[in-house]
Design a protein around this motif. Structure first.
Motif, short mmCIF file in Angstrom:
data_model
loop_
_atom_site.label_atom_id
_atom_site.label_comp_id
_atom_site.label_asym_id
_atom_site.label_seq_id
_atom_site.Cartn_x
_atom_site.Cartn_y
_atom_site.Cartn_z
N GLU A 117 7.61 10.00 -6.01
CA GLU A 117 6.64 8.94 -5.74
C GLU A 117 5.42 9.45 -4.97
N PHE A 118 5.65 10.40 -4.04
CA PHE A 118 4.57 10.93 -3.19
C PHE A 118 4.60 12.46 -3.22
N ARG A 122 4.55 1.98 1.78
CA ARG A 122 5.70 2.41 0.98
C ARG A 122 6.21 3.78 1.46
N LEU A 123 5.28 4.65 1.83
CA LEU A 123 5.69 5.95 2.36
C LEU A 123 6.48 5.78 3.65
N SER A 150 0.84 -1.20 0.00
CA SER A 150 0.00 0.00 0.00
C SER A 150 0.87 1.25 0.00
N ASP A 151 0.27 2.35 -0.41
CA ASP A 151 1.01 3.62 -0.44
C ASP A 151 1.46 4.02 0.96
N THR A 152 0.64 3.71 1.96
CA THR A 152 1.01 4.06 3.33
C THR A 152 2.26 3.32 3.76
#
Length: 811
Positions: free
Chosen positions: A312-313, A282-283, A278-280
């Motif tokens: 990316e973010f 990966r962040l 998930s993006d969370t």
């Protein structure tokens, strides 16, 4: 073959339409689709005109215009979006390729500028590769291998390596492209030019060795390619025993160190590129990777990883805040920081801290007033979560203007103190409804007044700043103290004394009212004459006595014994409780012992709805509960933890059947904040007031309520303190008590005033007030145990605020 005539072509087309009947319908369908697309474009254009900061609308508009092939609108749409947001690397690639396919090499410079704009916004190895390939294939100077073209291409490669050559996963692509380019150049050099060829060989060897010293993926492939190339050049002999055979020791040593760095980071690379994460997650992995990289102490690698993270973010504000903080505190290159801040505020427009630090970064880079002013004005166009962020922006702008106006004499022709004054005024007007009576608002005005004296050289303007603050936040003791301190520091004792006379009777939070009285006495001891001191004593002493008396009254009310004596006797408990439906028994009730606190948990639901008077109990039980009494019982059972505490909602519900309530004001203890058991209730007209008076002696939260018409005009006819005007000759009553209403149409109650309070404006009375006493006066006025219960009257004579005060003091 003879050329086909126009008539024959037309005939062939008609025959084709007849033989293929779907052609006409397909054309009609396409027309309908095109018409729908045009309508969609018009709708999107309208949306962007109303809200140009809508990212998704920009994306939809560009896709729709590109689909219809409207080139001019497409260029304009992309430019418009880039004014508000950075474009993704994919959007830059698409834009450049669209322009290249339309213009070919005719507009090489314009397409090259597009690539330049794109690589400055985000770190993207594919975008750099496209840029390099486009220049290599389309720049005439590079194609001809002229000296200028070779220098241009090598500069471009070096810039790409600086930006993306440290990318652990994709950086090899740029290195390999660089090597291939130099190999092509080597092949174009004439064989007879041995010196030129040898020089080119050394250049290629240098690039290989630099690449091997960088921790990159697939480094073994690079090592094998380098070794094979060296074999071709005759530098080493082909040997398959080891990868490092024949390679110089310092090259091997640098490569081994690079591999150690790579191995320490490979697990971080796997985490941030894990498929399905998930993006969370990966962040969070990026944040962990960044902390590790910062601990290594290599600023170039840290900056490269930050660039990868924001690519990316792009809307993760925490990454931008950490990135810019790192640049400010560690890298300390103003030009680099300004560029990053410019991108940060485009991506996270709602973060006020980024705008503040952007302005500071521009100041460090010695940006012009035009640029600083533009950034400041742009920042105010966006919405921030809190008004303190707007305050920080205003103060940062003032700070910068003050520093330049104070230090740089060359800016006197450009900068003027009027800019500072206008910024302060705009800040005060904007923030006044939201930050008044706060320390932040006080700090703004204190700073403003100080600069009016120091830079503006205008004492009257400084006084005007404080007068403006007190008009909005006159209940803040600190504001009066700062105003007095300014006058005192400048030696204006008469003006400071005048301010003391204006504020010593005002109500302040906590012990503020006593503090200002003591401060006035100290002031007169230090600066005044004996007459001034005597005058202050005469003014302050009655006020201090009044405050002391009020405090004692509040302390006495807080004692459990006092509460038990003032409120109704408790109903019999246990076996002595009366059963529902039985006749009244003798008035022998079990009373609580003196000093025993009355807990809400000890009172049953029945007790809460029964009058404090025993002789009313049977009557209340004989009839069904009204909705209002049911509401009262529910509140007394579920909400209250003390004997009786009514709030605005309870009082409004109590008068709900009468209707017309326009305002309710509970009287609270200024020191403890607890209810005094009294309230003013405003009604819209006499009809609703009469209906409210009919509820006199009814039950609210288990207590009888005494209701009377309020007539605050009676207390205005006399001055209980013996003064007819204010200390400074202002109009309006100097003292008095009772309910007052401001001059607006809303009929809001402004509150009851004690003896000694002052008003600075005439008071207008509008509407009708009732005065509810739900707690302390549980018996009708004049009632005694020896007197029989009198018939309750609906209307009572209006009572002045002084009479209400006496009622309170007796309680």
């Amino acid at each position: 073959m003879a050329e086909t005539s126009e008539a024959e072509l037309q005939k062939m087309n008609i025959e084709e339409d007849l033989t293929n009947p779907t052609t006409s319908s397909d054309s009609e369908s396409e027309d309908e689709d095109a018409q729908e697309d045009h309508l969609l474009i018009e709708s999107l254009e309208k949306e962007l005109l109303e809200n140009p900061s809508n990212y998704e609308t920009h994306i939809k508009y560009i896709k729709c215009v590109r689909k219809l092939g409207e080139i001019d609108k497409l260029r304009q749409a992309r430019d418009s979006m880039n004014e508000h947001f950075p474009l993704s690397p994919q959007m830059w690639q698409e834009w450049a390729k669209d322009e290249a396919s339309l213009t070919g090499n005719e507009d090489f410079g314009a397409i090259e500028k597009l690539y330049e704009r794109g690589v400055l916004e985000y770190l993207s190895v594919p975008l750099w590769c496209d840029y390099i390939y486009y220049v290599k294939e389309n720049d005439p100077l590079v194609r001809d291998h002229s000296q200028a073209g070779l220098s241009k291409m090598r500069d471009l490669f070096e810039r790409a390596l600086t930006a993306a050559g440290l990318h652990v996963v994709e950086g090899n692509k740029i290195w390999e492209a660089y090597v291939d380019f130099e190999k092509d150049v080597h092949n174009t050099i004439d064989v007879s030019d041995s010196e030129g060829r040898e020089k080119q060989v050394q250049r290629i060897r240098s690039i290989f060795r630099r690449q091997l010293s960088v921790p990159l993926a697939e480094s073994r492939s690079t090592l094998l390619a380098y070794k094979a190339w060296e074999v071709e050049q005759g530098g080493i002999h082909e040997d398959n025993s080891s990868d490092f055979d024949g390679i110089q020791s310092h090259v091997v040593s640098a490569h081994e160190k690079a591999m150690e760095v790579y191995k320490a980071r490979i697990h971080h690379e796997e985490h941030i590129s894990k498929l399905g994460a998930s993006d969370t997650d990966r962040l969070q992995q990026f944040m962990t990777y960044l902390k590790f990289e910062q601990s290594s102490g290599d600023p170039v690698r840290v900056q490269n990883l930050f660039e990868r993270a924001v690519t990316e973010f792009p809307v993760a504000s925490d990454i931008w805040l950490d990135y810019t903080r790192y640049l400010d505190q560690t890298l300390k290159v103003p030009k680099v920081a300004v560029g990053v801040y410019s991108r940060a505020v485009k991506n996270c427009t709602w973060i006020g801290e980024l705008w503040v630090r952007y302005m500071l970064s521009l100041e460090r880079a010695r940006g012009s007033e035009e640029v600083l002013s533009a950034v400041y004005e742009k920042s105010l166009q966006y919405a921030f979560p809190s008004f303190t962020e707007y305050l920080d922006l205003f103060l940062t702008r003032v700070d910068g203007l003050r520093r330049r106006l104070s230090q740089d004499s060359s800016t006197e022709g450009v900068l003027d103190y009027t800019l500072i004054r206008n910024t302060f005024q705009y800040a005060a007007d904007y923030l006044s409804p939201h930050l008044k009576n706060t320390e932040e608002f006080l700090r703004l005005h204190a700073y403003w007044a100080r600069l009016e004296l120091k830079l503006g050289k205008d004492l009257n303007a400084a006084r005007g700043v404080w007068e403006s603050f007190l008009k909005n936040s006159g209940s803040m003791l600190e504001g009066w103290q700062c105003y007095i301190a300014m006058e005192t520091e400048m030696g204006h004792t008469n003006e400071a004394r005048f301010i003391y006379k204006r504020c010593y009777c005002k109500k302040f939070l906590g012990t503020g009212s006593e503090d200002i009285c003591h401060a006035w006495l100290r002031f007169e001891r230090e600066f005044g004459t004996l007459e001034d001191y005597d005058l202050a004593v005469r003014k302050v002493t009655p006020r201090m006595e009044e405050l002391q008396l009020f405090r004692l009254q509040q302390e006495s009310k807080s004692l459990p014994a006092s509460v038990a004596l003032e409120e109704e006797p408790t109903a019999k408990k246990g076996s002595q409780k009366r059963k529902m439906g039985t006749e009244r028994t003798d008035e022998k009730t079990t009373k609580r012992q003196k000093g025993t606190p009355h807990k809400a948990s000890e009172v049953s639901e029945k007790d809460n709805i029964i009058s404090a008077k025993e002789n009313d109990e049977t009557e209340l039980k004989a009839r069904p509960e009204t909705p209002n009494e049911q509401q009262t019982r529910r509140y007394s059972k579920e909400t209250y933890t003390d004997q009786c505490t009514a709030n605005d909602e309870h009082i409004r519900n109590f008068f709900s059947d009468a209707g017309g309530v326009t305002g309710i004001r509970l009287l609270l203890d200024k020191f403890t904040g607890k209810s005094r058991g009294l309230a003013y209730v405003d009604f819209s007209d006499d009809a609703h007031l009469t209906a409210a008076l009919a509820k006199n002696k009814q039950i609210l939260l288990g207590k009888r309520v005494s209701i009377a018409r309020s007539d605050p005009k009676q207390s205005r006819k006399r001055d209980t303190s013996g003064r007819s005007t204010n200390e400074h000759g202002q109009k309006g009553p100097a003292s008095g008590s009772g309910s007052t209403v401001d001059g607006s149409n809303s009929n809001k109650t402004s509150g009851a005033r004690r003896k000694g309070d002052t008003n600075e404006e005439p008071v207008q009375f509008k509407g009708k007030n009732t005065f509810a006493i739900p707690r302390n006066l549980v018996r009708p006025l004049g009632y005694s145990k020896n007197e029989p219960k009198k018939k309750e009257e609906i209307e009572e004579n209006p009572k002045s605020n002084d009479e209400f005060r006496k009622m309170l003091l007796k309680s």
